[in-house]
Design a protein around this motif. Structure first.
Motif, PDB file in Angstrom:
ATOM      1  N   THR A  91     -18.376   1.006  29.066  1.00  0.00           N
ATOM      2  CA  THR A  91     -18.452   2.398  28.624  1.00  0.00           C
ATOM      3  C   THR A  91     -19.601   2.473  27.627  1.00  0.00           C
ATOM      4  N   LYS A  92     -20.297   3.592  27.656  1.00  0.00           N
ATOM      5  CA  LYS A  92     -21.446   3.775  26.771  1.00  0.00           C
ATOM      6  C   LYS A  92     -21.173   4.959  25.867  1.00  0.00           C
ATOM      7  N   ASN A  93     -21.068   4.679  24.576  1.00  0.00           N
ATOM      8  CA  ASN A  93     -20.842   5.707  23.555  1.00  0.00           C
ATOM      9  C   ASN A  93     -19.573   6.513  23.827  1.00  0.00           C
ATOM     10  N   GLY A  94     -18.579   5.879  24.438  1.00  0.00           N
ATOM     11  CA  GLY A  94     -17.279   6.507  24.617  1.00  0.00           C
ATOM     12  C   GLY A  94     -17.128   7.415  25.813  1.00  0.00           C
ATOM     13  N   SER A  95     -18.223   7.749  26.525  1.00  0.00           N
ATOM     14  CA  SER A  95     -18.060   8.691  27.634  1.00  0.00           C
ATOM     15  C   SER A  95     -18.771   8.259  28.912  1.00  0.00           C
ATOM     16  N   GLY A  96     -19.992   7.834  28.839  1.00  0.00           N
ATOM     17  CA  GLY A  96     -20.729   7.421  30.033  1.00  0.00           C
ATOM     18  C   GLY A  96     -20.515   5.951  30.328  1.00  0.00           C
ATOM     19  N   THR A  97     -21.250   5.438  31.297  1.00  0.00           N
ATOM     20  CA  THR A  97     -21.197   4.011  31.604  1.00  0.00           C
ATOM     21  C   THR A  97     -22.605   3.463  31.767  1.00  0.00           C
ATOM     22  N   ASP A 127     -26.292   2.469  20.333  1.00  0.00           N
ATOM     23  CA  ASP A 127     -25.393   2.453  21.494  1.00  0.00           C
ATOM     24  C   ASP A 127     -24.151   1.638  21.186  1.00  0.00           C
ATOM     25  N   THR A 132     -15.507  -2.670  30.757  1.00  0.00           N
ATOM     26  CA  THR A 132     -14.374  -2.082  31.484  1.00  0.00           C
ATOM     27  C   THR A 132     -14.107  -2.794  32.802  1.00  0.00           C
TER      28      THR A 132
END
Length: 158
Positions: A91-97, A127, A132
């Motif tokens: 996960t990137k910054n809680g929303s993207g991947t 970042d 996941t």
């Protein structure tokens, strides 16, 4: 013939070199530090098993690498070096991947845990990445592992 006093030229030269070196070090870019440098989590790999994984992250500017060792997958046969294809999804910054990929691994003896990496990816300052899933391809067989616990002590911050 002109004579120099002993030590005068040596001290001046040494002082000049020291000042130049200090100036060069002050102008060199600072190495980026990833925190934490190492994290753990658990994976379930379905038919292939389950277990813990240790991830180690490094950064050089916008280029980053993550190496991974896991007890979730063991090799039933000897696997040669640099023959395991891996994709780590985070996960990137809680929303993207984002994904880190690579085909780097040490030789893995039969019955031993799979290690892979460094897997390469791109990051920006600040970042926050947390693993996941992991896809490992060995001899054309794909094992997909999903995280069953959060990364601890938390996401990597680049």
């Amino acid at each position: 013939m002109r004579h120099l006093r002993s030590g005068t030229l040596g001290f001046g030269t040494a002082l000049g070199v020291a000042v130049a070196a200090a100036g060069t070090l002050a102008m060199a870019p600072a190495a980026a530090a990833v925190t934490p440098g190492t994290a753990t989590l658990s994976f379930n790999c379905g038919f292939f098993g389950s277990g813990t994984a240790t991830l180690t992250a490094t950064q050089n500017g916008t280029a980053a690498t993550i190496s991974l060792s896991t007890s979730a997958i063991t090799s039933p046969i000897d696997v040669g070096a640099n023959t395991v294809g891996s994709t780590l999804t985070l996960t990137k910054n809680g929303s993207g991947t984002t994904t880190f990929t690579g085909s780097h691994n040490p030789a893995i003896p039969a019955g031993k845990a799979v290690s892979t990496g460094p897997l390469s990816g791109t990051v920006a300052a600040g970042d926050k990445l947390a693993a996941t899933s992991l896809k490992v391809v060995v001899f054309g067989v794909t094992a997909t592992c999903n995280a069953t616990t959060p990364q601890s002590p938390g996401p990597f911050v680049f």
